[in-house]
Write an enzyme that holds these catalytic residues in place. Structure first.
Site, PDB file in Angstrom:
ATOM      1  CE  LYS A  42      -3.027   0.077   3.353  1.00  0.00           C
ATOM      2  NZ  LYS A  42      -3.791   0.341   4.612  1.00  0.00           N
ATOM      3  N   GLY A  78      -2.288   5.611  13.924  1.00  0.00           N
ATOM      4  CA  GLY A  78      -3.459   4.942  14.490  1.00  0.00           C
ATOM      5  C   GLY A  78      -4.000   3.833  13.596  1.00  0.00           C
ATOM      6  CG  ASP A  79      -5.475  -0.143  12.126  1.00  0.00           C
ATOM      7  OD1 ASP A  79      -5.369   0.109  10.921  1.00  0.00           O
ATOM      8  OD2 ASP A  79      -6.122  -1.135  12.539  1.00  0.00           O
ATOM      9  CE  LYS A  81      -2.093  -1.478  10.860  1.00  0.00           C
ATOM     10  NZ  LYS A  81      -2.665  -0.627   9.812  1.00  0.00           N
ATOM     11  CG  ASN A 120     -10.510   7.826  11.480  1.00  0.00           C
ATOM     12  OD1 ASN A 120      -9.870   7.431  10.519  1.00  0.00           O
ATOM     13  ND2 ASN A 120     -10.583   9.103  11.798  1.00  0.00           N
TER      14      ASN A 120
HETATM   15  P1  NDP Z   1     -12.058   2.538  14.626  1.00  0.00           P
HETATM   16  O1  NDP Z   1     -11.574   1.902  15.856  1.00  0.00           O
HETATM   17  O2  NDP Z   1     -12.189   4.020  14.578  1.00  0.00           O
HETATM   18  O3  NDP Z   1     -13.468   1.930  14.203  1.00  0.00           O
HETATM   19  C1  NDP Z   1     -13.617   0.578  13.950  1.00  0.00           C
HETATM   20  C2  NDP Z   1     -15.051   0.292  13.587  1.00  0.00           C
HETATM   21  O4  NDP Z   1     -15.132  -1.033  13.094  1.00  0.00           O
HETATM   22  C3  NDP Z   1     -15.989   0.381  14.771  1.00  0.00           C
HETATM   23  O5  NDP Z   1     -17.267   0.754  14.343  1.00  0.00           O
HETATM   24  C4  NDP Z   1     -15.978  -1.051  15.291  1.00  0.00           C
HETATM   25  O6  NDP Z   1     -17.137  -1.408  16.032  1.00  0.00           O
HETATM   26  C5  NDP Z   1     -15.916  -1.829  13.996  1.00  0.00           C
HETATM   27  N1  NDP Z   1     -15.230  -3.106  14.238  1.00  0.00           N
HETATM   28  C6  NDP Z   1     -13.972  -3.277  14.715  1.00  0.00           C
HETATM   29  N2  NDP Z   1     -13.697  -4.567  14.872  1.00  0.00           N
HETATM   30  C7  NDP Z   1     -14.796  -5.225  14.486  1.00  0.00           C
HETATM   31  C8  NDP Z   1     -15.139  -6.581  14.411  1.00  0.00           C
HETATM   32  N3  NDP Z   1     -14.278  -7.552  14.779  1.00  0.00           N
HETATM   33  N4  NDP Z   1     -16.376  -6.901  13.947  1.00  0.00           N
HETATM   34  C9  NDP Z   1     -17.262  -5.937  13.571  1.00  0.00           C
HETATM   35  N5  NDP Z   1     -16.984  -4.637  13.642  1.00  0.00           N
HETATM   36  C10 NDP Z   1     -15.789  -4.287  14.086  1.00  0.00           C
HETATM   37  O7  NDP Z   1     -11.061   2.026  13.472  1.00  0.00           O
HETATM   38  P2  NDP Z   1     -10.783   2.648  12.037  1.00  0.00           P
HETATM   39  O8  NDP Z   1     -12.016   3.265  11.496  1.00  0.00           O
HETATM   40  O9  NDP Z   1      -9.555   3.463  12.134  1.00  0.00           O
HETATM   41  O10 NDP Z   1     -10.405   1.341  11.200  1.00  0.00           O
HETATM   42  C11 NDP Z   1     -11.373   0.586  10.472  1.00  0.00           C
HETATM   43  C12 NDP Z   1     -10.678  -0.236   9.418  1.00  0.00           C
HETATM   44  O11 NDP Z   1      -9.963   0.639   8.525  1.00  0.00           O
HETATM   45  C13 NDP Z   1      -9.616  -1.220   9.918  1.00  0.00           C
HETATM   46  O12 NDP Z   1      -9.608  -2.348   9.063  1.00  0.00           O
HETATM   47  C14 NDP Z   1      -8.310  -0.462   9.734  1.00  0.00           C
HETATM   48  O13 NDP Z   1      -7.208  -1.333   9.632  1.00  0.00           O
HETATM   49  C15 NDP Z   1      -8.599   0.242   8.417  1.00  0.00           C
HETATM   50  N6  NDP Z   1      -7.791   1.416   8.125  1.00  0.00           N
HETATM   51  C16 NDP Z   1      -7.685   2.442   9.008  1.00  0.00           C
HETATM   52  C17 NDP Z   1      -6.937   3.553   8.689  1.00  0.00           C
HETATM   53  C18 NDP Z   1      -6.850   4.734   9.583  1.00  0.00           C
HETATM   54  O14 NDP Z   1      -6.206   5.708   9.192  1.00  0.00           O
HETATM   55  N7  NDP Z   1      -7.474   4.735  10.748  1.00  0.00           N
HETATM   56  C19 NDP Z   1      -6.188   3.629   7.424  1.00  0.00           C
HETATM   57  C20 NDP Z   1      -6.435   2.522   6.530  1.00  0.00           C
HETATM   58  C21 NDP Z   1      -7.195   1.458   6.889  1.00  0.00           C
HETATM   59  P3  NDP Z   1     -17.061  -1.513  17.638  1.00  0.00           P
HETATM   60  O15 NDP Z   1     -16.984  -0.090  18.115  1.00  0.00           O
HETATM   61  O16 NDP Z   1     -18.299  -2.222  18.019  1.00  0.00           O
HETATM   62  O17 NDP Z   1     -15.809  -2.287  17.954  1.00  0.00           O
HETATM   63  O1  2IT Z   2      -3.907   0.709   7.595  1.00  0.00           O
HETATM   64  C1  2IT Z   2      -3.421   1.853   7.480  1.00  0.00           C
HETATM   65  O2  2IT Z   2      -3.008   2.269   6.405  1.00  0.00           O
HETATM   66  C2  2IT Z   2      -3.406   2.706   8.672  1.00  0.00           C
HETATM   67  N1  2IT Z   2      -3.904   2.303   9.714  1.00  0.00           N
HETATM   68  C3  2IT Z   2      -2.748   4.054   8.606  1.00  0.00           C
HETATM   69  C4  2IT Z   2      -1.257   3.931   8.774  1.00  0.00           C
HETATM   70  C5  2IT Z   2      -0.503   5.236   8.901  1.00  0.00           C
HETATM   71  O3  2IT Z   2       0.703   5.129   9.131  1.00  0.00           O
HETATM   72  O4  2IT Z   2      -1.073   6.313   8.765  1.00  0.00           O
END
Ligand code: NDP
Ligand code: 2IT
Length: 454
Positions: A123, A174-175, A135, A250
């Site tokens: 990515k 974050g993640d 990670k 997020n």
């Molecule tokens: P958050 O913690 O902000 O939100 C996660 C969301 O997904 C919540 O609504 C949570 O529900 C739900 N969730 C998490 N685990 C599960 C599960 N096992 N089953 C069902 N629902 C679930 O995380 P993000 O929004 O940051 O991340 C979401 C996805 O995006 C992840 O796959 C992450 O790796 C990916 N990502 C994030 C990036 C970033 O910059 N933050 C960048 C690129 C990808 P609940 O509150 O009930 O747990």
């Molecule tokens: O999955 C992803 O790309 C992230 N959680 C963001 C990683 C980052 O370094 O901003």
């Protein structure tokens, strides 16, 4: 895999590499899944470029440079000592310092962190920025924990992690379960231990202390920009489309905001307990109030407005839509759900989360000709904007929102074009999975070859 004739080298090689991984990493199903998908789609590139068969580039690409596992002891509000496990997998530094997020979730284990680090390497290559892949995270469950507990956990986590990271070494972000608050506590502890105001050591910082405009919005916005590009190729757009978005964290929230801004109607969102349907369009202010300010459950949305209903059992992918954006977690959309989406007329799917579609689901989408944007391309806007945050930190500068957003949109358009052109060049027009995997691989592999056997 069976092979014939001169064209068989690539196939034989990926089969052997994968057989070794099946054996060595047999307890890491998510890692094997991510590697398998990539190796499978590299075959046309390996057949055309025999040089990638030299120097064991594939084997090196699939083995992390370094894996760190550590104890995270901390004291809860009752005065009891808790012990969690911390991870940082420094996967590949060919293109730059290891870069990738930290996940705090009870499901976190080494295999999950490895799959995320492997995906991150390719990515990050697609972003065109000088960042390697890594990670980390912990099996710590932030749900129900007080702010003071979160802070003590973050401080303990960083007390070990600090010796492994740095502006030129490894740059976390974050993640799942790690947002601006956690980044603050982590950065504060790093600063305290090292006595250095090293802004570039971590991204996703607050705007007062070295953060970038648009980083909070970037993954969700970027996913929508990518899907918009895919739609544009087909003479379509978000206008008037029904959109279903899983998750309400997020990524999901800002994907929903941008999808609505572009004229889509977001009719459903979810969390790990269930989903809400609001046919008149999800009220994002209400979602934000529930999720961001009080860490509540999505069910409350339906409790607080008569327009919506809540479904605790079943899957959000049963809700009919034109555009599906899985933005929660890995393997949340299986083959059956993909078939349902298809039956209901879905035209585009963009992975905001990392590997949310199972291999079966990906196959359904690719076979049917749905525009499918794989995570390593579609959600690259988050890490790309982290890269822009690093640029601002290095030049002690801060850019305006509109300028940063424009840079993000350009990067997403470039990634889309690169994936599309690569897919066409390797005989699979419209297959963004193949395009993303080959384009990312070639960049990392060429650099690994340039740098020698290291
Ligand atoms: P958050 O913690 O902000 O939100 C996660 C969301 O997904 C919540 O609504 C949570 O529900 C739900 N969730 C998490 N685990 C599960 C599960 N096992 N089953 C069902 N629902 C679930 O995380 P993000 O929004 O940051 O991340 C979401 C996805 O995006 C992840 O796959 C992450 O790796 C990916 N990502 C994030 C990036 C970033 O910059 N933050 C960048 C690129 C990808 P609940 O509150 O009930 O747990
Ligand atoms: O999955 C992803 O790309 C992230 N959680 C963001 C990683 C980052 O370094 O901003």
């Amino acid at each position: 895999m069976t092979t014939t004739g001169a064209e068989g080298n690539g196939l034989r090689l990926t089969a052997k590499v994968f057989a070794d991984i099946e054996q060595r990493d047999r307890h890491e199903p998510e890692f094997r899944q991510a590697v398998h998908e990539v190796l499978e789609s590299l075959e046309p590139a390996l057949e055309r470029h025999g040089e990638y068969l030299d120097g064991r580039v594939l084997e090196r690409l699939c083995e992390p440079e370094r894996q760190i596992i550590f104890r995270v002891p901390w004291t809860d509000d009752k005065g009891d000592i808790q012990v969690n496990r911390g991870f940082r997998v420094e996967f590949n530094s060919a293109l730059g310092p290891y870069k990738g997020g930290l996940r705090f979730h009870p499901s976190v284990n080494l295999g999950i962190v490895k799959f995320l680090g492997f995906e991150q390497t390719l990515k990050n290559a697609l972003t065109g920025l000088p960042i390697g892949g890594g990670k980390g995270g912990s099996d710590f469950d932030p749900k129900g924990r007080s702010d003071a507990e979160i802070m003590r956990f973050c401080q303990s986590f960083m007390t070990e992690l600090h010796r492994h990271i740095g502006e030129y070494t490894d740059v976390p972000a974050g993640d799942i379960g790690v947002g601006r608050r956690e980044i603050g506590y982590l950065f504060g502890q790093y600063k305290r231990i090292t006595n250095r105001y090293e802004s570039g050591v971590i991204t996703g910082k607050g705007l007062n202390w070295g953060g970038s405009q648009v980083r909070v919005e970037a993954t969700g916005y970027g996913t929508v920009y990518f899907v918009d590009e895919m739609l544009r190729v087909r003479g379509e757009g978000f206008g008037g489309k029904r959109v279903v978005i899983s998750g309400s964290g997020n990524v999901a929230v800002y994907a929903a905001q941008k999808a609505a801004e572009l004229g889509g109607t977001v009719v459903a969102m979810s969390d790990s307990a269930g989903y809400v349907v609001d046919e008149s369009g999800i009220d994002l202010d209400l979602v934000r109030e529930i999720k961001e300010t009080r860490a509540g459950r999505i069910k409350e949305y339906a409790d607080r407005t008569t327009r919506a209903h809540y479904v605790a059992d079943g899957t959000i992918w049963d809700v009919a839509c034109d555009i599906a954006l899985p933005c929660a977690t890995q393997n949340e959309l299986d083959g059956r759900s993909a078939a349902t989406l298809l039956r209901n007329g879905v035209i585009a799917v963009g992975e905001g989360a990392n590997m949310p579609a199972t291999p079966d689901a990906v196959k359904v989408f690719l076979d049917s000709g749905v525009a499918f944007g794989p995570g390593k391309a579609a959600n690259a806007g988050g890490v790309a904007t982290s890269g822009l945050e690093m640029q601002q930190n290095a030049s002690r500068d801060s850019w305006h929102f509109d300028y940063t957003d424009k840079r993000l949109a350009e990067i997403m358009a470039d990634i889309h074009a690169m994936c599309r052109e690569t897919a066409a060049a390797y005989g699979a027009p419209g297959n963004y999975v193949l395009g993303a995997n080959i384009a990312g691989f070639i960049k990392v592999a060429d650099t690994m070859r340039d740098l020698g056997v290291i």
